[in-house]
Design an enzyme around this catalytic site. Structure first.
Site, PDB file in Angstrom:
ATOM      1  N   SER A  69      -3.436  -2.322   6.473  1.00 32.34           N
ATOM      2  CA  SER A  69      -3.427  -1.092   5.682  1.00 32.34           C
ATOM      3  C   SER A  69      -4.803  -0.481   5.455  1.00 32.34           C
ATOM      4  O   SER A  69      -4.902   0.705   5.168  1.00 32.34           O
ATOM      5  CB  SER A  69      -2.731  -1.334   4.348  1.00 32.34           C
ATOM      6  OG  SER A  69      -3.280  -2.446   3.685  1.00 32.34           O
ATOM      7  N   HIS A  86       3.493  -0.658   7.511  1.00 34.97           N
ATOM      8  CA  HIS A  86       2.839   0.553   8.034  1.00 34.97           C
ATOM      9  C   HIS A  86       3.197   0.837   9.492  1.00 34.97           C
ATOM     10  O   HIS A  86       2.826   1.877  10.016  1.00 34.97           O
ATOM     11  CB  HIS A  86       1.319   0.429   7.912  1.00 34.97           C
ATOM     12  CG  HIS A  86       0.856   0.476   6.494  1.00 34.97           C
ATOM     13  ND1 HIS A  86       0.657   1.661   5.816  1.00 34.97           N
ATOM     14  CD2 HIS A  86       0.584  -0.507   5.610  1.00 34.97           C
ATOM     15  CE1 HIS A  86       0.269   1.398   4.585  1.00 34.97           C
ATOM     16  NE2 HIS A  86       0.214   0.087   4.429  1.00 34.97           N
ATOM     17  N   LYS A 103       7.315   4.192   3.214  1.00 31.76           N
ATOM     18  CA  LYS A 103       6.198   4.798   3.947  1.00 31.76           C
ATOM     19  C   LYS A 103       6.750   5.796   4.978  1.00 31.76           C
ATOM     20  O   LYS A 103       7.181   6.872   4.572  1.00 31.76           O
ATOM     21  CB  LYS A 103       5.331   3.694   4.532  1.00 31.76           C
ATOM     22  CG  LYS A 103       4.779   2.809   3.392  1.00 31.76           C
ATOM     23  CD  LYS A 103       3.749   1.836   3.833  1.00 31.76           C
ATOM     24  CE  LYS A 103       3.425   0.826   2.754  1.00 31.76           C
ATOM     25  NZ  LYS A 103       2.794   1.373   1.554  1.00 31.76           N
TER      26      LYS A 103
HETATM   27  C1  LIG Z   1       1.306  -3.939   4.116  1.00 30.34           C
HETATM   28  C2  LIG Z   1       2.095  -3.572   2.902  1.00 30.34           C
HETATM   29  N1  LIG Z   1       3.084  -4.373   2.505  1.00 30.34           N
HETATM   30  C3  LIG Z   1       3.842  -4.088   1.429  1.00 30.34           C
HETATM   31  C4  LIG Z   1       3.608  -2.956   0.683  1.00 30.34           C
HETATM   32  C5  LIG Z   1       4.452  -2.678  -0.528  1.00 30.34           C
HETATM   33  O1  LIG Z   1       5.451  -1.770  -0.229  1.00 30.34           O
HETATM   34  P1  LIG Z   1       6.111  -0.885  -1.393  1.00 30.34           P
HETATM   35  O2  LIG Z   1       5.180   0.240  -1.657  1.00 30.34           O
HETATM   36  O3  LIG Z   1       7.436  -0.493  -0.853  1.00 30.34           O
HETATM   37  O4  LIG Z   1       6.236  -1.793  -2.578  1.00 30.34           O
HETATM   38  C6  LIG Z   1       2.593  -2.081   1.063  1.00 30.34           C
HETATM   39  C7  LIG Z   1       2.380  -0.831   0.295  1.00 30.34           C
HETATM   40  O5  LIG Z   1       1.429  -0.528  -0.276  1.00 30.34           O
HETATM   41  C8  LIG Z   1       1.798  -2.404   2.188  1.00 30.34           C
HETATM   42  O6  LIG Z   1       0.784  -1.616   2.552  1.00 30.34           O
END
Ligand SMILES: Cc1ncc(COP(=O)(O)O)c(C=O)c1O
Length: 396
Positions: A184, A212, A244
């Site tokens: 990310s 992502h 996302k």
């Molecule tokens: C790699 C990753 N995993 C999990 C999440 C969490 O997802 P959510 O926003 O649906 O809780 C995010 C979001 O920020 C993320 O970037």
């Protein structure tokens, strides 16, 4: 009574690590009004622009009218609506896996899956740059957790060998490798086939957080496994989110039926939390419909990545290898990065500055996130502002 908290907040302010919310007072699109100022948005994970798509809104409204605003209970009590099961079937099919289980968010999917799958006498090897929800889940699990340097599988293997040697004859019950698909903060892709090869060798399971990557890479937006042309692999447990590229909300785990059955019985963030509202579930199904039937959004996103990549290199910025819509533009110094981010904002471009502890020292950066719905004009405007302000601040 609150002296401790005030002191801690003051400390954050002194260190330049204080966070404050920015208020968005418009619909979620490529142009938004933030803190009263209209800016072009380059910070959203809404990669395909689906968060404000008419088909998702229509589906959500219809589900709201059919089912009501809330599920009223957790899935295992009386909140298991047929639409939840429909979404699970659709996401499993989209990901070419046999089964799926949905959670309230991606964060909760990681917490639920990792803490229930990995326990005492298990070993987790987790990439250094994995998302906070993975880090938290590893901490909450009772498994022994080791961090390996980012995408360095030779180091992973060395750490693994040492852990196995030290652990003794009985061995671990289960070994897990955990990695993001697209990272990310750096926007790079994990070499999944190499990781699966090592997993095969050591009889480990791979937990892939494809938050992502889903809807972003792979010919059909299937994410990292599709990008590497890996069909449903039994060792692979995929975690993802509808929040996302899918423009909605909710997390999921897809993989073997047995894993899903196990999570239904053990994942506390699934068992002890109210089921997702039907309107949100319907929007996620509509997003899958679009991804399965229309490749134009994926193509526009790729065109925008190519356009931005070419433009930013021509201006002379030091960006990492650009493979995905997450584009880190490395500035280095944290103060300069924040000053630059403020200057971009003043000129109508919102791309956030990211600094330690989120990224290592001297790796502060502007993180640009592209969307398929950015127009050529918006990208060109952003590039000229990057050039103008970068020169003014002596960055380029
Ligand atoms: C790699 C990753 N995993 C999990 C999440 C969490 O997802 P959510 O926003 O649906 O809780 C995010 C979001 O920020 C993320 O970037």
């Amino acid at each position: 009574m609150f002296a401790h908290f005030q002191k801690e907040l003051n400390r954050l302010k002194e260190k330049g690590l204080y966070r404050a919310l920015k208020k968005v007072s418009s619909s979620v699109d490529t142009t938004v009004i933030i803190n009263g100022r209209e800016v072009i948005l380059f910070s959203s994970n809404n990669y395909l622009g689906l968060a404000n798509h008419p088909a998702l809104k229509k589906a959500a409204i219809s589900a709201l009218q059919n089912y009501g605003s809330g599920a009223g209970a957790s899935r295992l009590i009386s909140g298991n609506l047929e639409i939840h099961e429909k979404l699970e079937q659709r996401i499993a099919a989209f990901k070419k896996c046999s089964a799926a289980i949905i959670f309230s968010t991606g964060y909760m999917a990681n917490i639920g899956a990792i803490t229930s799958l990995a326990g005492k006498n298990d070993l987790i090897l987790s990439d250094q740059l994995n998302h906070a929800s993975i880090i938290d889940a590893c901490r909450l699990s009772e498994a022994e957790t080791k961090i390996y340097p980012h995408k360095d599988f030779a180091a992973l293997e060395e750490i693994l060998r040492q852990a196995i040697r030290r652990h003794g004859k009985a061995g671990y019950n289960n070994i897990f490798f955990i990695t993001d698909g697209i990272f990310s903060m750096d926007g790079d892709i994990t070499p999944l086939p190499d990781l699966l090869k090592i997993a095969e060798q050591y009889n480990a399971l791979v937990i892939l957080d494809d938050a992502h990557a889903t809807g972003v890479i792979g010919n059909n937006g299937g994410g990292t496994p599709e990008y590497f042309d890996i069909a449903d692999n039994k060792r692979l447990i995929q975690i993802g989110t509808f929040s996302k590229a899918m423009g909605s909300l909710g997390g999921y785990v897809v993989g073997h039926e047995l894993i899903v059955e196990f999570l239904i019985n053990r994942a506390r963030s699934f068992i002890y939390s109210t089921a997702l509202p039907p309107s949100v579930v319907a929007a996620s199904i509509a997003a899958i419909d679009i991804l399965e039937n229309d490749k134009t959004l994926l193509h526009s996103l790729q065109n925008n990545i190519d356009r931005f990549k070419k433009g930013i290199a021509e201006i002379g910025y030091d960006s990492m290898e650009i493979e995905t819509p997450i584009i880190p533009i490395i500035i280095g110094d944290a103060d300069l990065t924040m000053k630059f981010a403020d200057a971009l904002f003043e000129k109508g471009v919102y791309a956030p500055g990211i600094r330690p502890p989120t990224v290592p020292d001297n790796q502060s950066r502007i993180r640009v996130s592209l969307m398929s719905s950015h127009t050529e004009d918006q990208i060109n405007t952003a590039l000229s502002v990057f050039e103008e302000e970068g020169k003014r601040l002596g960055i380029i």
